[in-house]
Design a protein around this motif. Structure first.
Motif, PDB file in Angstrom:
ATOM      1  N   ASN A   2       0.855  -1.183   0.000  1.00 28.87           N
ATOM      2  CA  ASN A   2       0.000   0.000   0.000  1.00 28.87           C
ATOM      3  C   ASN A   2       0.890   1.231   0.000  1.00 28.87           C
ATOM      4  OD1 ASN A   2      -0.208   1.293   3.057  1.00 28.87           O
ATOM      5  ND2 ASN A   2       0.317  -0.883   3.078  1.00 28.87           N
ATOM      6  N   SER A   3       0.334   2.337  -0.444  1.00 29.37           N
ATOM      7  CA  SER A   3       1.128   3.554  -0.573  1.00 29.37           C
ATOM      8  C   SER A   3       0.258   4.761  -0.317  1.00 29.37           C
ATOM      9  CB  SER A   3       1.732   3.641  -1.982  1.00 29.37           C
ATOM     10  OG  SER A   3       2.295   4.915  -2.215  1.00 29.37           O
ATOM     11  N   ALA A   4       0.872   5.820   0.200  1.00 26.38           N
ATOM     12  CA  ALA A   4       0.153   7.075   0.404  1.00 26.38           C
ATOM     13  C   ALA A   4      -0.193   7.723  -0.926  1.00 26.38           C
ATOM     14  CB  ALA A   4       1.001   8.030   1.246  1.00 26.38           C
ATOM     15  N   ASN A   5       0.385   7.226  -2.032  1.00 26.63           N
ATOM     16  CA  ASN A   5       0.135   7.797  -3.344  1.00 26.63           C
ATOM     17  C   ASN A   5      -1.104   7.226  -4.022  1.00 26.63           C
ATOM     18  OD1 ASN A   5       2.475   9.368  -3.185  1.00 26.63           O
ATOM     19  ND2 ASN A   5       3.732   7.687  -3.935  1.00 26.63           N
ATOM     20  N   LEU A   6      -1.760   6.260  -3.365  1.00 29.17           N
ATOM     21  CA  LEU A   6      -2.973   5.659  -3.920  1.00 29.17           C
ATOM     22  C   LEU A   6      -3.994   5.581  -2.786  1.00 29.17           C
ATOM     23  CD1 LEU A   6      -3.901   4.529  -6.645  1.00 29.17           C
ATOM     24  CD2 LEU A   6      -3.267   2.258  -5.838  1.00 29.17           C
ATOM     25  N   PHE A   7      -5.026   6.423  -2.863  1.00 31.05           N
ATOM     26  CA  PHE A   7      -5.883   6.627  -1.700  1.00 31.05           C
ATOM     27  C   PHE A   7      -7.356   6.672  -2.100  1.00 31.05           C
ATOM     28  CE2 PHE A   7      -7.891   9.045   1.699  1.00 31.05           C
ATOM     29  CZ  PHE A   7      -7.276   8.538   2.832  1.00 31.05           C
ATOM     30  N   PHE A   8      -8.221   6.121  -1.228  1.00 32.55           N
ATOM     31  CA  PHE A   8      -9.662   6.200  -1.434  1.00 32.55           C
ATOM     32  C   PHE A   8     -10.327   6.783  -0.197  1.00 32.55           C
ATOM     33  CE2 PHE A   8     -14.009   4.384  -1.267  1.00 32.55           C
ATOM     34  CZ  PHE A   8     -14.499   5.003  -2.406  1.00 32.55           C
ATOM     35  N   ASP A   9     -11.017   7.884  -0.378  1.00 33.60           N
ATOM     36  CA  ASP A   9     -11.763   8.538   0.695  1.00 33.60           C
ATOM     37  C   ASP A   9     -13.176   7.958   0.695  1.00 33.60           C
ATOM     38  OD1 ASP A   9     -13.163  10.170   2.392  1.00 33.60           O
ATOM     39  OD2 ASP A   9     -12.678  12.046   1.377  1.00 33.60           O
ATOM     40  N   SER A  10     -13.398   6.927   1.507  1.00 31.15           N
ATOM     41  CA  SER A  10     -14.682   6.226   1.496  1.00 31.15           C
ATOM     42  C   SER A  10     -15.813   7.089   2.038  1.00 31.15           C
ATOM     43  CB  SER A  10     -14.583   4.930   2.313  1.00 31.15           C
ATOM     44  OG  SER A  10     -14.209   5.207   3.658  1.00 31.15           O
ATOM     45  N   ALA A  11     -15.483   8.051   2.893  1.00 32.67           N
ATOM     46  CA  ALA A  11     -16.532   8.894   3.472  1.00 32.67           C
ATOM     47  C   ALA A  11     -17.181   9.781   2.416  1.00 32.67           C
ATOM     48  CB  ALA A  11     -15.954   9.752   4.596  1.00 32.67           C
ATOM     49  N   ASN A  12     -16.386  10.220   1.434  1.00 34.06           N
ATOM     50  CA  ASN A  12     -16.904  11.126   0.408  1.00 34.06           C
ATOM     51  C   ASN A  12     -16.928  10.511  -0.984  1.00 34.06           C
ATOM     52  OD1 ASN A  12     -17.190  13.650   2.067  1.00 34.06           O
ATOM     53  ND2 ASN A  12     -15.002  13.325   2.346  1.00 34.06           N
ATOM     54  N   ARG A  39     -14.280   9.524  -2.905  1.00 33.98           N
ATOM     55  CA  ARG A  39     -13.289  10.210  -3.739  1.00 33.98           C
ATOM     56  C   ARG A  39     -12.014   9.377  -3.852  1.00 33.98           C
ATOM     57  NH1 ARG A  39     -13.960  16.141  -0.823  1.00 33.98           N
ATOM     58  NH2 ARG A  39     -16.049  16.606  -1.631  1.00 33.98           N
ATOM     59  N   PHE A  40     -11.400   9.451  -5.035  1.00 35.14           N
ATOM     60  CA  PHE A  40     -10.192   8.676  -5.328  1.00 35.14           C
ATOM     61  C   PHE A  40      -9.033   9.634  -5.588  1.00 35.14           C
ATOM     62  CE2 PHE A  40      -7.517   6.871  -8.769  1.00 35.14           C
ATOM     63  CZ  PHE A  40      -6.971   5.804  -8.067  1.00 35.14           C
ATOM     64  N   GLY A  41      -7.879   9.338  -5.007  1.00 34.76           N
ATOM     65  CA  GLY A  41      -6.742  10.231  -5.167  1.00 34.76           C
ATOM     66  C   GLY A  41      -5.478   9.508  -5.588  1.00 34.76           C
ATOM     67  N   VAL A  42      -4.753  10.103  -6.540  1.00 33.41           N
ATOM     68  CA  VAL A  42      -3.429   9.629  -6.943  1.00 33.41           C
ATOM     69  C   VAL A  42      -2.440  10.706  -6.542  1.00 33.41           C
ATOM     70  CG1 VAL A  42      -1.949   9.015  -8.877  1.00 33.41           C
ATOM     71  CG2 VAL A  42      -4.319   8.247  -8.850  1.00 33.41           C
ATOM     72  N   ASN A  43      -1.443  10.325  -5.756  1.00 35.96           N
ATOM     73  CA  ASN A  43      -0.435  11.247  -5.218  1.00 35.96           C
ATOM     74  C   ASN A  43      -1.033  12.258  -4.248  1.00 35.96           C
ATOM     75  OD1 ASN A  43       1.697  10.063  -6.615  1.00 35.96           O
ATOM     76  ND2 ASN A  43       1.417  11.378  -8.394  1.00 35.96           N
ATOM     77  N   PHE A  90      -5.980  13.763  -9.508  1.00 37.60           N
ATOM     78  CA  PHE A  90      -4.676  13.298  -9.958  1.00 37.60           C
ATOM     79  C   PHE A  90      -3.677  14.436  -9.757  1.00 37.60           C
ATOM     80  CE2 PHE A  90      -7.938  11.034 -12.263  1.00 37.60           C
ATOM     81  CZ  PHE A  90      -7.513   9.720 -12.200  1.00 37.60           C
ATOM     82  N   VAL A  91      -2.715  14.226  -8.884  1.00 39.85           N
ATOM     83  CA  VAL A  91      -1.746  15.263  -8.564  1.00 39.85           C
ATOM     84  C   VAL A  91      -0.393  14.876  -9.144  1.00 39.85           C
ATOM     85  CG1 VAL A  91      -0.576  16.505  -6.717  1.00 39.85           C
ATOM     86  CG2 VAL A  91      -2.988  15.883  -6.464  1.00 39.85           C
ATOM     87  N   GLY A  92       0.205  15.747  -9.938  1.00 35.90           N
ATOM     88  CA  GLY A  92       1.504  15.446 -10.535  1.00 35.90           C
ATOM     89  C   GLY A  92       1.897  16.531 -11.500  1.00 35.90           C
ATOM     90  N   THR A  93       3.093  16.386 -12.077  1.00 33.53           N
ATOM     91  CA  THR A  93       3.587  17.388 -13.017  1.00 33.53           C
ATOM     92  C   THR A  93       3.775  16.817 -14.418  1.00 33.53           C
ATOM     93  OG1 THR A  93       5.869  16.867 -12.391  1.00 33.53           O
ATOM     94  CG2 THR A  93       4.777  18.648 -11.186  1.00 33.53           C
ATOM     95  N   ASP A  94       3.398  15.550 -14.614  1.00 36.02           N
ATOM     96  CA  ASP A  94       3.618  14.932 -15.927  1.00 36.02           C
ATOM     97  C   ASP A  94       2.369  15.046 -16.803  1.00 36.02           C
ATOM     98  OD1 ASP A  94       2.253  13.228 -14.266  1.00 36.02           O
ATOM     99  OD2 ASP A  94       3.549  11.495 -14.600  1.00 36.02           O
ATOM    100  N   ALA A  95       1.532  14.061 -16.828  1.00 34.35           N
ATOM    101  CA  ALA A  95       0.336  14.092 -17.665  1.00 34.35           C
ATOM    102  C   ALA A  95      -0.624  13.000 -17.237  1.00 34.35           C
ATOM    103  CB  ALA A  95       0.705  13.913 -19.142  1.00 34.35           C
ATOM    104  N   MET A  96      -1.837  13.061 -17.769  1.00 34.68           N
ATOM    105  CA  MET A  96      -2.835  12.026 -17.561  1.00 34.68           C
ATOM    106  C   MET A  96      -3.239  11.501 -18.934  1.00 34.68           C
ATOM    107  SD  MET A  96      -6.530  12.145 -15.605  1.00 34.68           S
ATOM    108  CE  MET A  96      -7.263  13.271 -16.805  1.00 34.68           C
ATOM    109  N   LEU A  97      -3.176  10.207 -19.127  1.00 30.66           N
ATOM    110  CA  LEU A  97      -3.526   9.597 -20.406  1.00 30.66           C
ATOM    111  C   LEU A  97      -4.998   9.196 -20.372  1.00 30.66           C
ATOM    112  CD1 LEU A  97      -2.483   8.624 -23.156  1.00 30.66           C
ATOM    113  CD2 LEU A  97      -2.009   6.400 -22.095  1.00 30.66           C
ATOM    114  N   ILE A  98      -5.783   9.783 -21.295  1.00 33.48           N
ATOM    115  CA  ILE A  98      -7.213   9.485 -21.356  1.00 33.48           C
ATOM    116  C   ILE A  98      -7.478   8.547 -22.532  1.00 33.48           C
ATOM    117  CG2 ILE A  98      -7.760  11.717 -20.327  1.00 33.48           C
ATOM    118  CD1 ILE A  98      -8.707  12.658 -23.066  1.00 33.48           C
ATOM    119  N   PRO A  99      -8.668   7.952 -22.615  1.00 35.32           N
ATOM    120  CA  PRO A  99      -8.974   7.042 -23.724  1.00 35.32           C
ATOM    121  C   PRO A  99      -8.717   7.684 -25.091  1.00 35.32           C
ATOM    122  CG  PRO A  99     -10.636   6.847 -22.031  1.00 35.32           C
ATOM    123  CD  PRO A  99      -9.752   7.989 -21.617  1.00 35.32           C
ATOM    124  N   ASN A 100      -8.155   6.884 -25.994  1.00 32.76           N
ATOM    125  CA  ASN A 100      -7.733   7.354 -27.311  1.00 32.76           C
ATOM    126  C   ASN A 100      -8.253   6.374 -28.357  1.00 32.76           C
ATOM    127  OD1 ASN A 100      -6.256   7.757 -29.703  1.00 32.76           O
ATOM    128  ND2 ASN A 100      -4.417   8.420 -28.604  1.00 32.76           N
TER     129      ASN A 100
END
Length: 285
Positions: A114-124, A126-130, A140-150
């Protein structure tokens, strides 16, 4: 031999080793004994149960969990407690603790991680990356990019409002607005030469970079794609010149309510014509 003045009591019995009486042979509550085994049975409402036995018992005085990672307490009486973490090889997770909200994932020889970079807020919900504090449904928190369906236009899914994807056929980002798929972050270009109604030219608020606002000309400036005509409430030549070609290359009709002017000489191309509607004027200087 029975004692004087006493009548011996004999139970239903067997001398065959390992023989167990049948419930059909005993009345409820009746006893039976196997004298060879030294075991006493009784009929408990149709079920034969062992009541007593003279068989020798072995006292267990040690308890070991081998290489499981678990260690029993050394108590000699009462409850025995077990501590430790069950090792992966014996079906354990490889984790001693886990922080609430973290999402478990396969981690090879450690089984689960498990990692602090992959988190699920069950109360609300909500899903969080980083991030461990996602502020929206998916963060999604980061400085690179997010790849969406193509995919191509033909690979579009059954639409639902709010869908977002990259269209590899048109090479544009697109979203479904509830009625149709539309370009996101820009408009698709169309080489329109057939629309016979006036449309509104667009103007940007900047000459470089990204324009934050686009403006329409309203009725002050109109364009008709089928003829290439511009209509303006006022034309101003800031350099002092209005320029016209010396050849009328395509036939044209000066419609009712309009006049025309140009600086000559002017030649009408072969096979072409200029029609001046009755009551109108064409002035050549």
């Amino acid at each position: 031999m029975s004692a004087t003045n006493f009548t011996p009591i004999q139970l239903y019995r067997s001398t065959t080793a390992a023989a167990v009486p049948l419930a059909a042979n005993l009345a409820s509550g009746e006893l039976a004994i196997n004298v060879t085994d030294g075991k006493l049975y009784y009929n408990d409402g149709g079920v034969v149960k062992l009541l007593a036995s003279n068989a020798a018992t072995t006292v267990v005085n040690t308890l070991s969990f081998g290489t499981t990672g678990l260690t029993p307490s050394t108590a000699t009486s009462g409850a025995i407690t077990v501590a430790g973490t069950l090792v992966v090889a014996n079906g354990g997770t490889g984790l001693a603790t886990i922080t609430a909200g973290r999402i478990l994932f396969g981690a090879g020889t450690s089984a689960l991680g498990n990692s602090a970079n992959l988190f699920f807020d069950s109360a609300n919900g909500r899903f969080g990356v980083n991030t461990a504090t996602p502020a929206v449904t998916a963060s999604f928190v980061g400085t690179d990019a997010m790849l969406i369906p193509n995919g191509t236009t033909g690979q579009r899914p059954t639409p639902a409002s709010g869908m977002l994807r990259f269209n590899s056929t048109t090479t544009e980002f697109e979203g479904y607005n509830g009625t149709a798929w539309a370009s996101v972050g820009g408009a698709a270009l169309s080489n329109d030469t057939s629309t016979a109604t006036n449309v509104f030219p667009l103007f940007a608020s900047a000459t470089t970079g990204t324009a934050s606002t686009l403006f329409t000309s309203n009725a002050k400036l109109l364009y008709k794609p089928s003829t290439g005509e511009f209509q303006a409430s006022e034309l101003v030549a800031s350099n002092g010149l209005f320029v016209n070609a010396t050849t009328v290359a395509a036939s044209y009709t000066i419609a009712t309510g309009f006049n025309a002017q140009c600086v000559g000489p002017v030649t009408i191309a072969s096979g072409q014509s200029v029609t001046v509607t009755s009551g109108q004027r064409w002035l050549v200087f």
